[in-house]
Design an enzyme around this catalytic site. Structure first.
Site, PDB file in Angstrom:
ATOM      1  N   ASP B  28      -1.487  -5.447  -4.194  1.00  0.00           N
ATOM      2  CA  ASP B  28      -2.043  -5.355  -2.632  1.00  0.00           C
ATOM      3  C   ASP B  28      -1.996  -4.648  -2.357  1.00  0.00           C
ATOM      4  O   ASP B  28      -1.377  -3.637  -2.198  1.00  0.00           O
ATOM      5  CB  ASP B  28      -0.896  -6.129  -1.726  1.00  0.00           C
ATOM      6  CG  ASP B  28      -0.811  -7.875  -2.025  1.00  0.00           C
ATOM      7  OD1 ASP B  28      -1.387  -8.075  -2.513  1.00  0.00           O
ATOM      8  OD2 ASP B  28       0.020  -8.800  -1.577  1.00  0.00           O
ATOM      9  N   LYS B  85      -8.310 -12.342   0.013  1.00  0.00           N
ATOM     10  CA  LYS B  85      -7.942 -13.838   0.398  1.00  0.00           C
ATOM     11  C   LYS B  85      -8.493 -14.874   1.359  1.00  0.00           C
ATOM     12  O   LYS B  85      -8.622 -13.941   2.559  1.00  0.00           O
ATOM     13  CB  LYS B  85      -6.198 -13.117   1.006  1.00  0.00           C
ATOM     14  CG  LYS B  85      -4.854 -13.031  -0.032  1.00  0.00           C
ATOM     15  CD  LYS B  85      -3.624 -12.876   0.555  1.00  0.00           C
ATOM     16  CE  LYS B  85      -3.100 -12.443  -0.257  1.00  0.00           C
ATOM     17  NZ  LYS B  85      -2.219 -13.341  -1.390  1.00  0.00           N
ATOM     18  N   GLY B 157       6.232 -11.538   0.719  1.00  0.00           N
ATOM     19  CA  GLY B 157       6.554 -10.641   1.842  1.00  0.00           C
ATOM     20  C   GLY B 157       8.257 -10.844   1.752  1.00  0.00           C
ATOM     21  O   GLY B 157       8.398 -10.154   3.010  1.00  0.00           O
ATOM     22  N   GLY B 218       7.707 -11.859  -4.131  1.00  0.00           N
ATOM     23  CA  GLY B 218       9.218 -11.552  -4.170  1.00  0.00           C
ATOM     24  C   GLY B 218       9.556 -10.428  -4.987  1.00  0.00           C
ATOM     25  O   GLY B 218      10.482 -10.113  -4.563  1.00  0.00           O
ATOM     26  N   GLY B 239       3.004  -7.818  -3.752  1.00  0.00           N
ATOM     27  CA  GLY B 239       1.724  -7.813  -3.155  1.00  0.00           C
ATOM     28  C   GLY B 239       2.829  -6.512  -2.255  1.00  0.00           C
ATOM     29  O   GLY B 239       2.349  -4.879  -2.174  1.00  0.00           O
ATOM     30  N   SER B 240       3.734  -6.964  -1.014  1.00  0.00           N
ATOM     31  CA  SER B 240       4.865  -5.422  -0.379  1.00  0.00           C
ATOM     32  C   SER B 240       5.672  -4.734  -1.092  1.00  0.00           C
ATOM     33  O   SER B 240       5.552  -3.423  -0.921  1.00  0.00           O
ATOM     34  CB  SER B 240       5.292  -6.249   0.778  1.00  0.00           C
ATOM     35  OG  SER B 240       4.579  -7.787   1.364  1.00  0.00           O
TER      36      SER B 240
END
Lengths: 189, 298
Positions: B28, B85, B157, B218, B239-240
């Site tokens: 991301d 997205k 997240g 996650g 992602g994060s």
């Protein structure tokens, strides 16, 4: 073809599709192994460099110290899509360092983005009928050196070449189920 | 070659694109600089976002498709594929991302759903889609709608891998269960999990999903990424986890290495040394119902 050992560079990309295609093409008369390190190349008669992301595969080749082993490899190389980018002598993008094995100048993502990916029947030298080719964010060869035989060309550029034992393709014969190019490659090993 | 006979947007091209991502890490990113860091670290693709999921959680409100300006900035910055997205069911956001040249669309529960009845009819698009799933039935419904890639949902997240693990166990376990079933049993199972029979039978025959299956939601460390690979993922979405860590460049490289060497604990140990702090993370059990993004979609 009997008894040939084909290694598939298994760093990233559609490795299992290449393993399956070569296993079928060899018809039980040979062996297919995944090549994850320089040592795995020992005893191979051929190396397939699969499709994937050329930036990623190039980085992993360098990090694993496999560059010299691939450059000194004496067998044939079967390079598709990202593989074609990697084996070229020049690339239109400084982000990927070419191996300089096949004397072609490639352009990455020559057709545009994924929405511009396409399937088409193309004429290939050495094949009796057209080959159903699958182009996915494909490169092309804008030029080929004197020692390179052009096997297929479409209006946008060269999409299949042969140099000695090596074959490099813009498209993905491992996805379309037609193994004639694999056999053409194996016959010359 | 006959130009009028070229075919675009076929199932083979969509699934083939997804296959090229195998063994890779999709990261991301929210701007050109992050995209370049991801690309040079060895990411196979980037997901262009307005905010990473951890910030979407904090911001609250309605989470929508990213500003086209931002998507274009990221497309122009890198040579690897760019994904984007859209909200569940929001086919106009999908049309817009396709028009912008995005290479794969994620119909994602991380954004606020736009349709509580229908997911996007993905087979109508030229561009391939990836969709989230928590179990086999959900994965097969998405494949039947035209998804070319599945990602287990996890809980985005949070930096907590527990839900990603749960969903991978579920899908892998269900596939093992159906592997030995006869036609009658498969028909009953298809009804029970609300999955189309043909896709279920194909999955049973192949012993795996008929499309590429990534893990997401996650993953925050190289060990998390390797864990998901050992469990059977074809690749991972982070992602994060990258840009919420204290040293994104190092973390990005380490995760790529860990995914490549996922069975080699020595390499994972080596790349995990001194990579700084991973993202802080959340306890999934403290999330209230509506904060659990995985419940979105069905």
């Amino acid at each position: 073809m009997a008894g040939k050992k084909v290694g598939v560079l298994a760093l990233q990309g559609d490795v299992s599709e290449h393993v399956n295609a070569f296993s079928t093409a060899l018809g039980g008369g040979g062996e297919v192994v995944e090549v994850r390190s320089a040592a795995d190349l020992a005893g191979c008669d051929a190396l397939a460099i699969p499709g994937g992301e050329s930036t990623t595969i190039a980085r992993l080749i360098a990090e694993k110290g496999m560059r010299d082993a691939i450059l000194s490899f004496e067998g044939g190389i079967f390079a598709t899509c990202a593989g074609m980018v990697l084996v070229a002598s020049t690339i239109d993008d400084a982000r990927v360092e070419p191996l300089g094995i096949v004397d072609i100048a490639v352009e990455r993502n020559a057709f545009g983005r994924q929405r511009d990916s396409f399937e088409a029947d193309i004429e290939v030298t050495g094949l009796a009928s057209p080959f159903h080719a699958v182009f996915i964010r494909a490169p092309i060869a804008a030029a080929a050196g004197p020692g390179v035989e052009v096997l297929a060309e479409i209006p946008r550029g060269i999409v299949a070449v042969r140099q000695g034992k090596h074959i490099a393709l813009s498209f993905h014969p491992e996805l379309s189920g037609d193994l004639r190019l694999h056999r053409l490659f194996l016959e010359r090993l | 070659m006959k130009l009028e006979e070229l075919r675009y947007g076929t199932e083979l091209l969509k699934r083939g694109f997804a296959s090229m991502q195998k063994g890779g890490v999709i990261m991301d990113v929210v701007n050109a600089e992050q995209a370049r860091i991801a690309e040079s670290a060895g990411a196979v693709a980037v997901m262009a976002l307005e905010r990473v999921p951890a910030d979407i959680r904090k911001a609250g409100g309605v989470a929508r498709m990213a500003d086209p300006e931002r998507v274009i900035e990221i497309i122009d910055a890198v040579s690897i594929p760019v994904m984007g997205k859209v909200r569940i069911g929001h086919y106009v956001e999908a049309q817009v991302l396709e028009a912008l040249g995005v290479d794969m669309i994620d119909e994602s529960e991380v954004l606020t759903p736009a349709d509580e009845q229908y997911h996007v009819e993905k087979s109508r698009f030229t561009v391939p889609f990836v969709c989230g799933a928590r179990n086999l039935g959900e994965a097969l419904r998405r494949i039947n709608e035209g998804a070319a890639m599945i990602r287990t949902k996890g809980e985005a997240g949070t930096g907590n891998v527990v839900e990603a693990v749960r969903h991978m166990h579920a899908i892998m376990g269900e596939i093992r269960e159906i592997a030995g079933m006869d036609e009658q049993e498969l028909r009953a199972r298809a009804r029970a999990i609300e999955a189309p029979y043909e896709v279920l039978a194909e999955t049973a025959r192949m012993g795996r999903l008929p499309v590429v299956n990534f893990s997401a939601g996650g993953i925050a460390t190289p060990c998390d990424a390797a864990l998901m690979m050992q469990m059977g993922a074809d690749g991972v979405f982070v992602g994060s986890g990258i840009f919420k860590s204290s040293n994104p460049d190092k973390m990005a490289r380490a995760v790529v290495e860990a995914v490549h060497h996922y069975t080699d604990a020595k390499v994972i140990a080596e790349v995990s040394r001194g990579i700084g702090d991973p993202m802080k993370g959340l306890d999934v059990h403290e999330l209230k119902g509506e904060e659990r993004l995985q419940e979105r979609g069905w």
